[in-house]
Design an enzyme around this catalytic site. Structure first.
Site, PDB file in Angstrom:
ATOM      1  N   LYS A  54       0.839  -1.199   0.000  1.00 47.17           N
ATOM      2  CA  LYS A  54       0.000   0.000   0.000  1.00 47.17           C
ATOM      3  C   LYS A  54       0.881   1.258   0.000  1.00 47.17           C
ATOM      4  O   LYS A  54       0.617   2.223  -0.715  1.00 47.17           O
ATOM      5  CB  LYS A  54      -0.951  -0.019   1.211  1.00 47.17           C
ATOM      6  N   GLN A  98      -4.428  -1.966   9.549  1.00 46.06           N
ATOM      7  CA  GLN A  98      -4.305  -3.310   8.976  1.00 46.06           C
ATOM      8  C   GLN A  98      -4.854  -4.353   9.951  1.00 46.06           C
ATOM      9  O   GLN A  98      -4.431  -4.412  11.104  1.00 46.06           O
ATOM     10  CB  GLN A  98      -2.822  -3.591   8.645  1.00 46.06           C
ATOM     11  N   ASP A 121     -11.152   2.314   3.974  1.00 43.54           N
ATOM     12  CA  ASP A 121     -11.368   0.870   3.854  1.00 43.54           C
ATOM     13  C   ASP A 121     -12.857   0.558   3.688  1.00 43.54           C
ATOM     14  O   ASP A 121     -13.229  -0.541   3.288  1.00 43.54           O
ATOM     15  CB  ASP A 121     -10.890   0.180   5.152  1.00 43.54           C
TER      16      ASP A 121
END
Ligand code: NDP
Length: 294
Positions: A54, A98, A121
């Protein structure tokens, strides 16, 4: 029949080119550089790889990125207070924590703590709810990436029998929702299967489009699908290492047997994975654009 390969690598590249133009325009017209903060707690090897990918993608596109590595024994309170600071930081438009998180931290509380306007997200219940009722929101990256893969490969979803295997909050459930929505990338008849489904093969054999996200290799094999099916394999399973020490990855679908019957199939790696990352970048750019007060 040997299937057409739907390359997520190629489609993600097209989207990156589009994003580069948008990012340049944001900088030139508004002086805004999109910014993404990634938080990694602990040292899970797979999570490290994902966060690294990312960050690399941000650097390639000209997105400002802050990579925050925290020790695995950090308290929930400390993590929540960091998120609070990032919520207020005007350089940061998107926050990604994460997952999974260590046991001492409640994942839901962490997701709730992220400002929905920075939840790139698309996991915050505010964004999930807006997705369900079709209000403007951040769509979760993997399901959104799947929609883009299908649309950009010319696969019609309208009227199709879509079968999804797996009902997680991050893949199966949002895919179900998006596929049944009344819009060109949806309009499908959707069936969602899981471990309590009585006859999985009955359902997979009916699928025009089959989306598999179970976390187990070979959940779907060639004898479980019909000729001409389009298969999206979301799975990422590490089944060993090459002599050079690189992880060997396979999906949840038995690629070799299924590709003989499918009209089209995504590979692993190089299918859904690159799409998840590029949709995160797209959401970050959108968050930056939303932050502009005209
Ligand atoms: P979860 O473990 O959260 O969910 C798996 C789901 O699959 C569950 O609903 C489970 O059913 C169902 N399931 C498991 N085995 C079977 C089976 N034999 N038959 C029917 N249903 C089954 O997984 P995720 O959704 O988080 O991830 C799924 C896979 O996708 C993983 O390999 C993951 O690594 C990958 N992934 C890849 C991404 C990418 O960007 N490429 C992004 C996210 C995930 P039940 O609910 O009954 O237990």
């Amino acid at each position: 029949m040997s299937a057409k390969i739907i390359s997520g690598t190629e489609i993600a590249k097209q989207i990156r080119e589009e994003l580069k133009k948008e990012i340049k325009e944001l900088k030139k017209r508004h002086g805004v550089t999109p910014g993404l903060a990634t938080i990694l707690v602990g040292d899970d090897p797979a999570s490290k790889v994902y966060v690294g990918q990312k960050e690399k993608s941000c650097n390639n596109l000209g997105i400002y990125s802050e990579k925050i590595n925290l020790p695995g024994d950090i308290s929930e309170k400390e993590l929540l207070s960091l998120i609070e600071k990032l919520n207020k930081n005007s350089r940061i438009h998107g926050i990604l924590v994460q997952l999974p998180l260590p046991k001492q931290i409640n994942e839901s509380r962490v997701i709730y703590a992220i400002d929905p306007a920075k939840d790139v997200d698309g996991f915050h219940p505010v964004n999930v709810g807006k997705m369900v009722v079709r209000e403007k929101c951040f769509l979760p990256c993997t399901p959104h990436g799947i929609l883009e893969l299908l649309a950009r490969s010319g696969v019609q979803t309208e009227g199709a029998e879509v079968v999804v295997v797996g009902r997680s909050n991050i893949v199966g459930k949002p895919v179900l929702n998006l596929m049944l929505q009344k819009r060109p990338t949806g309009n499908a008849t959707v069936t969602l299967c899981h471990t309590r489904t009585k006859d999985l093969v009955f359902h997979t054999k009916r699928a025009d489009i089959l989306i598999v996200a179970t976390g187990h290799p070979k959940t779907v094999t060639g004898d479980m699908v019909k000729e001409g099916v389009v298969v999206i394999d979301v799975g990422v399973n590490r089944i060993g290492k090459t002599p050079e020490g690189k992880a060997i990855l396979v999906g949840d679908v038995d690629f070799e047997s299924v590709k003989e019957k499918a009209a089209a199939i995504t590979p692993v790696p190089g299918g859904v994975g690159p799409m998840t990352i590029v949709m995160l970048m797209k959401n970050t750019v959108e968050a930056a654009r939303n932050s502009i007060v005209e």
